[in-house]
Enzyme design. Structure first.
Site, mmCIF file in Angstrom:
data_model
loop_
_atom_site.group_PDB
_atom_site.id
_atom_site.type_symbol
_atom_site.label_atom_id
_atom_site.label_comp_id
_atom_site.label_asym_id
_atom_site.label_seq_id
_atom_site.Cartn_x
_atom_site.Cartn_y
_atom_site.Cartn_z
ATOM 1 C CE1 TYR A 66 3.019 -7.063 4.300
ATOM 2 C CE2 TYR A 66 2.736 -9.399 4.856
ATOM 3 C CZ TYR A 66 2.642 -8.357 3.940
ATOM 4 O OH TYR A 66 2.166 -8.600 2.687
ATOM 5 C CG ASP A 111 -1.937 -1.076 1.218
ATOM 6 O OD1 ASP A 111 -2.291 -1.533 0.108
ATOM 7 O OD2 ASP A 111 -2.386 -1.489 2.306
ATOM 8 C CE1 TYR A 119 -6.178 -7.275 -0.011
ATOM 9 C CE2 TYR A 119 -7.400 -9.339 0.083
ATOM 10 C CZ TYR A 119 -6.934 -8.251 -0.633
ATOM 11 O OH TYR A 119 -7.228 -8.144 -1.964
#
Ligand SMILES: [Zn+2]
Ligand SMILES: [Zn+2]
Length: 406
Positions: free
Chosen positions: A297, A233, A369
């Protein structure tokens, strides 16, 4: 006399009767006999016809080729000039020929059933190539030429078809304000309007442009295209070893650029950094785009209330190789089909605890996601972290810290 000549004399007379030049006459039997030009082949056939009293006069200019072969020296010079203006390891000559010549050629071949003819284009390409070769000093490449010089014989104009170059690398995205690739303005779709300050773009720059701009300058290319192994993103960073990508440069006039120099110049950017640059074949684009690496992440999480460290750690431990049912998130619903996918959380670790904040480090299957896994996205992702902890959580910051490709 060559031993194949008597067998074709009957056909040859019909070709000669059309008044073609020696070259065109010879070319209609171009696959017979070796080690001679079509010009010489034609002259031999004409001589044999003459001896049998079957000869015909040549019409000038030649009704098939319009004597285009007289201009070959000029074509070769034009080709050499154009090719020498760009850098390549090899080249190939192509041609665009007067459609009338092609039509007459096709009709003659069909009408007389000529099975051993060569096309005028093949002869032109070969002969111009031979003449241009000493002026170019690069080998001719038939299969995957880096440059094709196409000569339009009607106007003696050369157009170059230069194959693109592909540069693989890994990038770090160091800004939460730029996208991975050029993002055309939603209003004007790139033309320029007041909304985008006439830039045609939603964002001033992108990871793509930070390196593409430099690569275009160094190669004299026309356009850059960016093929990433997925994307993050806009508000996410990409750290660690970075995300693999392939940069494609179309119509490069210089192709053997110094990639260390490209890296150094591109890395003057404060928004993105680039490493491990290398030239790759076109196929690498497909591999990079199709790859499904697991990703690691780091996310900053804010909880809806005070958090208890032990409870968070316990929640993380409940996600070891856990498969999620993940419905398309609400935030992307308008552009993606609404469906449920299965994605795996490989592991999670927590640290950096505050009153109502903590960090999670997690490795997930490609396509997970992460923000929705943490929040639960109003029950659209199950199981989810908020549910496991018993407190509603949201992701405040998300960074990619590893893309585990190979
Ligand atoms: Zn001719
Ligand atoms: Zn605009």
């Amino acid at each position: 006399m060559e031993d194949w000549i008597p067998d074709i004399l009957e056909q040859a007379e019909k070709v000669a009767a059309k008044g073609f030049c020696d070259r065109c006459l010879g070319r209609m039997f171009g696959k017979l006999g070796t080690g001679m030009t079509n010009d010489c082949r034609g002259a031999m056939i004409r001589q044999a016809l003459k001896e049998k009293g079957m000869d015909h006069d040549i019409i000038s200019p030649c009704p098939m080729c319009d004597d285009v072969f007289d201009l070959m020296d000029r074509f070769a010079e034009s080709v050499a000039e154009a090719v020498n203006d760009v850098e390549s390891d090899n080249f190939l000559v192509g041609s665009r020929v007067d459609p009338l010549a092609l039509k007459i050629e096709k009709e003659t071949v069909q009408e007389l059933g000529l099975e051993n003819s060569e096309s005028i284009k093949t002869e032109l390409n070969r002969e111009i190539g031979k003449l241009a070769l000493p002026m170019i000093h690069r080998p001719v490449e038939f299969k995957v030429p880096q440059v094709v010089a196409c000569i339009d014989t009607r106007f003696s104009e050369v157009s170059l078809d230069i194959s693109p170059i592909f540069i693989y690398g890994r990038y770090n995205k160091l800004s939460r304000e730029i996208p991975q690739t050029i993002w055309p303005c939603r209003v004007c779709k790139g033309k320029g309007c007041p909304r985008c300050n006439n830039t045609g773009k939603m964002y001033q720059t992108s990871v793509q442009e930070e390196i593409g701009r430099v690569a275009l300058e160094m190669t004299g290319g026309q356009e850059h295209f960016f093929h990433g192994m997925g994307r993050e993103d806009i508000d996410a960073l990409c750290l660690g070893e970075g995300r693999p990508f392939v940069l494609e440069i179309s119509n490069p006039r210089k192709r053997n650029i110094d990639l260390d120099e490209l890296e150094m110049k591109a890395n003057e950017s404060e928004l993105a950094q680039f490493h491990y640059l290398k030239f790759v074949p076109r196929e690498e684009v497909q591999r990079v785009k199709m790859a499904t690496p697991t990703k690691t992440y780091r996310v900053k999480v804010k909880a809806d209330g005070k958090v208890n460290k032990e409870a968070v750690v316990k929640a993380t431990l409940s996600f070891k190789k856990v498969c999620l049912d993940q419905r398309t998130p609400q935030r992307v619903e308008h552009r993606r089909a609404d469906l449920v996918r299965n994605r795996t959380i490989h592991w999670i670790e927590a640290d950096n605890f505050g009153e109502d904040t903590f960090d999670l480090k997690l490795e997930t299957e490609s396509g997970t996601y992460v923000k929705e896994f943490v929040s639960g996205d109003e029950g659209r992702t199950k199981p989810n972290f908020s549910e496991a902890l018993g407190i509603q959580c949201v992701v405040e910051e998300l960074d990619v810290i590893a893309i585990n490709d190979q």
